[in-house]
Each structure stands twice: as C-alpha cells, then as structure tokens.
Write a protein that holds these residues in place. Structure first.
Motif, PDB file in Angstrom:
ATOM      1  N   LEU A 174      68.201  14.483  88.891  1.00  0.00           N
ATOM      2  CA  LEU A 174      68.640  14.327  87.502  1.00  0.00           C
ATOM      3  C   LEU A 174      68.209  12.948  87.017  1.00  0.00           C
ATOM      4  N   THR A 175      67.434  12.908  85.947  1.00  0.00           N
ATOM      5  CA  THR A 175      66.921  11.645  85.428  1.00  0.00           C
ATOM      6  C   THR A 175      67.096  11.601  83.914  1.00  0.00           C
ATOM      7  N   ILE A 176      66.778  10.421  83.361  1.00  0.00           N
ATOM      8  CA  ILE A 176      66.773  10.194  81.913  1.00  0.00           C
ATOM      9  C   ILE A 176      65.384   9.670  81.549  1.00  0.00           C
ATOM     10  N   PRO A 177      64.779  10.146  80.465  1.00  0.00           N
ATOM     11  CA  PRO A 177      63.474   9.605  80.060  1.00  0.00           C
ATOM     12  C   PRO A 177      63.524   8.091  79.879  1.00  0.00           C
ATOM     13  N   GLU A 178      62.421   7.419  80.214  1.00  0.00           N
ATOM     14  CA  GLU A 178      62.378   5.960  80.157  1.00  0.00           C
ATOM     15  C   GLU A 178      62.656   5.438  78.752  1.00  0.00           C
ATOM     16  N   THR A 179      62.151   6.141  77.747  1.00  0.00           N
ATOM     17  CA  THR A 179      62.398   5.688  76.375  1.00  0.00           C
ATOM     18  C   THR A 179      63.883   5.720  76.042  1.00  0.00           C
ATOM     19  N   ASP A 180      64.560   6.755  76.519  1.00  0.00           N
ATOM     20  CA  ASP A 180      66.002   6.842  76.276  1.00  0.00           C
ATOM     21  C   ASP A 180      66.764   5.791  77.075  1.00  0.00           C
ATOM     22  N   VAL A 181      66.268   5.465  78.260  1.00  0.00           N
ATOM     23  CA  VAL A 181      66.916   4.419  79.056  1.00  0.00           C
ATOM     24  C   VAL A 181      66.889   3.095  78.305  1.00  0.00           C
ATOM     25  N   ALA A 182      65.731   2.772  77.698  1.00  0.00           N
ATOM     26  CA  ALA A 182      65.622   1.524  76.940  1.00  0.00           C
ATOM     27  C   ALA A 182      66.549   1.536  75.727  1.00  0.00           C
ATOM     28  N   ARG A 183      66.601   2.667  75.040  1.00  0.00           N
ATOM     29  CA  ARG A 183      67.484   2.755  73.871  1.00  0.00           C
ATOM     30  C   ARG A 183      68.948   2.596  74.269  1.00  0.00           C
ATOM     31  N   LEU A 184      69.332   3.246  75.335  1.00  0.00           N
ATOM     32  CA  LEU A 184      70.726   3.165  75.779  1.00  0.00           C
ATOM     33  C   LEU A 184      71.092   1.748  76.204  1.00  0.00           C
ATOM     34  N   ALA A 185      70.153   1.051  76.849  1.00  0.00           N
ATOM     35  CA  ALA A 185      70.422  -0.332  77.239  1.00  0.00           C
ATOM     36  C   ALA A 185      70.602  -1.214  76.009  1.00  0.00           C
ATOM     37  N   ARG A 186      69.753  -0.996  75.000  1.00  0.00           N
ATOM     38  CA  ARG A 186      69.874  -1.771  73.762  1.00  0.00           C
ATOM     39  C   ARG A 186      71.193  -1.473  73.057  1.00  0.00           C
ATOM     40  N   ALA A 188      73.939  -0.513  74.432  1.00  0.00           N
ATOM     41  CA  ALA A 188      75.024  -1.124  75.197  1.00  0.00           C
ATOM     42  C   ALA A 188      75.155  -2.607  74.863  1.00  0.00           C
ATOM     43  N   GLU A 189      74.012  -3.303  74.743  1.00  0.00           N
ATOM     44  CA  GLU A 189      74.056  -4.719  74.377  1.00  0.00           C
ATOM     45  C   GLU A 189      74.631  -4.908  72.980  1.00  0.00           C
TER      46      GLU A 189
END
Length: 295
Positions: A174-186, A188-189
């Motif tokens: 189970l993974t998350i697309p890299e683009t979504d990972v970056a968006r989610l990190a942003r 969260a900040e």
C-alpha cells in the motif's frame, strides 16, 4: 433395524418347522412316534435355518458399516489453489482527494458446486471490497499502519457473498503517489503554522484585554501592576504616575487628569534600567527622556 423386523424371518421359519410335521400327520394319518420324530427334525432344521439367516444378516450389517467407515475416512480432494497478481489499483482513503495504491496477490479456491463464469473476477472483487472497508478509515499520511492492518485482515480466508469461492490476499502493498506525499507534507506544515499563529493571536488578544480591562483602567491600577513586576522599585513607581496617567488616558481615549498633566514623566525604560535612582537632583531628573514636555 427394529426388533419386530429383525425377528420376523426367524419366527416365520420356526412356525413353518412346527406346522409342517403336524400337517403331514393329519394328511397321512401318521403314528404319533413318527410325528414326534418329524417335529424334532423339523425344529432342528428350522434352528439351523434361523442361525444361517441371522449370520448372513449380521455379516451384511458388518460389511455396510465397514463401507461407511471407509467412505468417512477417505480424504476429500484438496481444492485447486488459484492466484492472480494485482499490480496497482487505486483505492479510497479517509481523505476524499487522496487515494492509496494497492498491490497484492489474490488467492482463491473454487467450491465444488460453483458455477460462476469468472471466478478470478469474483475473487478480486471480494478482496478489493474487504480492502476498501479498511482503507476508507485510514489517513493517507499513515499508510504504513494501514498496510499492516490490511495485510492482517486480507490474509484471512473468507467465503465471498455468493458462496462460490474462498478468497484471500498475500504480498499486500500500500503506497501513496509521490506528488500526494509532497502535498500532504505541505498541508501538515501549514496546519502547524496555522495552529501556532492562532495560539499567538489568542495570547495577544488575551494580553490586550487584560491590559485594557484590568491594568490601564486608572493610574493607580497601572502603578499596582508595575509594582507587581518590580516590587523593589516603589519610588520609581510613584515617579511613573504621570506616565501611567497618560497611558491610561490614551487607552481609554480620555483626557489626562490635570494633577498629572504638568508633572514630570520619566520613561519606563529609564526607571526599569535604574537611571532614575542614579540621578542626584531635580536638574538631573529633568534631563531624562519624557513622553511629553510641558508647555
């Protein structure tokens, strides 16, 4: 077998053995001693016949019971194991705009009475349906924990709703697309920064309300507030009364009281730094910075 049915044949045989000599005696007018001999012989023959019938019946029952035991002990054939690899398929998460990517090996066995035309599709659908019930409750930022739970749940062999197959999954990823990972990190900040700004704003508003409603209501309250923070500067606090009066008037949008209007107003920094004590006379005090000079 019931008792009446079990002993029906022996009774009939014995009855025939008794009636046959009597019938012969009446038919041919045989002497009594011959009738007795015939009865003995007939009863003996009947007993042997009954014994043979009972023996054959018991043998038949034993053979039937042995056949049942062999049939019960015979192992059922193992169902054929089928597998299909699902490389990557999007699946919903708890966030409406972010989806997990699921990969797994779908395994299934078909039941003997199954008549579905596409058991592979049935198995994949059953596994994905079970997986979605778990992923829709998981946050995209917590994909590792969701994957662990998913692997444990999908590893259980479960009969599908149609009752035609038993399906489960192995090698779950189970993974998350890299683009979504970056968006989610942003995101969260941004949430953290927003929370900090909100707390700072609340602190500022609370401080302003406290100073307005409790401190700068009049010069005396302002002086008490100052003394609570500088308990050893009593003279300095008294000297700051004109300054407190001016601040109180500014906060409440009123005029400065006449008794403080012409008084000297040393700055708070001068008093806090101890310069007010070090000045010897009135001439030196007049050299301190003032918030306003008298006309």
């Amino acid at each position: 077998m019931e008792t009446s049915a079990r002993w029906r044949a022996p009774v009939l045989v014995m009855g025939a053995a008794l009636l046959l000599p009597l019938m012969l005696t009446f038919a041919f007018n045989l002497p009594r001693w011959l009738t007795v001999v015939l009865l003995v012989l007939s009863i003996g023959a009947g007993a042997m016949g009954i014994r043979q019938v009972v023996f054959q019946r018991e043998q038949a029952e034993l053979r039937a019971e042995a056949a049942k035991e062999r049939a019960a002990a015979k192992p059922e054939p193992e169902p054929t194991l089928n597998e299909h690899h699902v490389p990557a398929i999007p699946i919903d998460s708890a966030e409406p705009y972010y989806r997990f990517v699921l990969s797994c090996k779908v395994c299934w066995t078909t039941h003997p009475d199954a008549d579905h035309g596409n058991p592979r599709g049935l198995a994949v659908h059953a596994v994905l349906e079970r997986a979605r019930q778990i992923t829709v409750t998981g946050a995209p930022t917590d994909s590792d924990n969701v994957r662990t739970r998913l692997a444990a749940e999908l590893g259980v062999k479960v009969v599908d709703r149609s009752g035609q197959i038993t399906a489960w999954a192995e090698d779950v990823g189970l993974t998350i697309p890299e683009t979504d990972v970056a968006r989610l990190a942003r995101l969260a900040e941004l949430r953290k920064e927003k929370q900090v700004l909100h707390q700072e704003r609340e602190l500022e508003q609370s401080t302003r309300s406290y100073l307005t409603e409790n401190v700068f209501t009049d010069p005396g309250s302002a002086m008490v507030w100052w003394l609570s923070r500088h308990p050893d500067q009593i003279r300095e606090a008294a000297a700051l009364l004109p300054t407190f009066a001016e601040l109180t008037a500014a906060v409440n949008d009123t005029e400065v009281s006449p008794k403080y209007a012409q008084a000297e107003r040393p700055t708070l920094s001068a008093v806090a730094n101890g310069e007010w004590n070090r000045l010897a006379g009135d001439e030196d005090r007049r050299q301190l910075p003032r918030t306003s000079d008298p006309d």
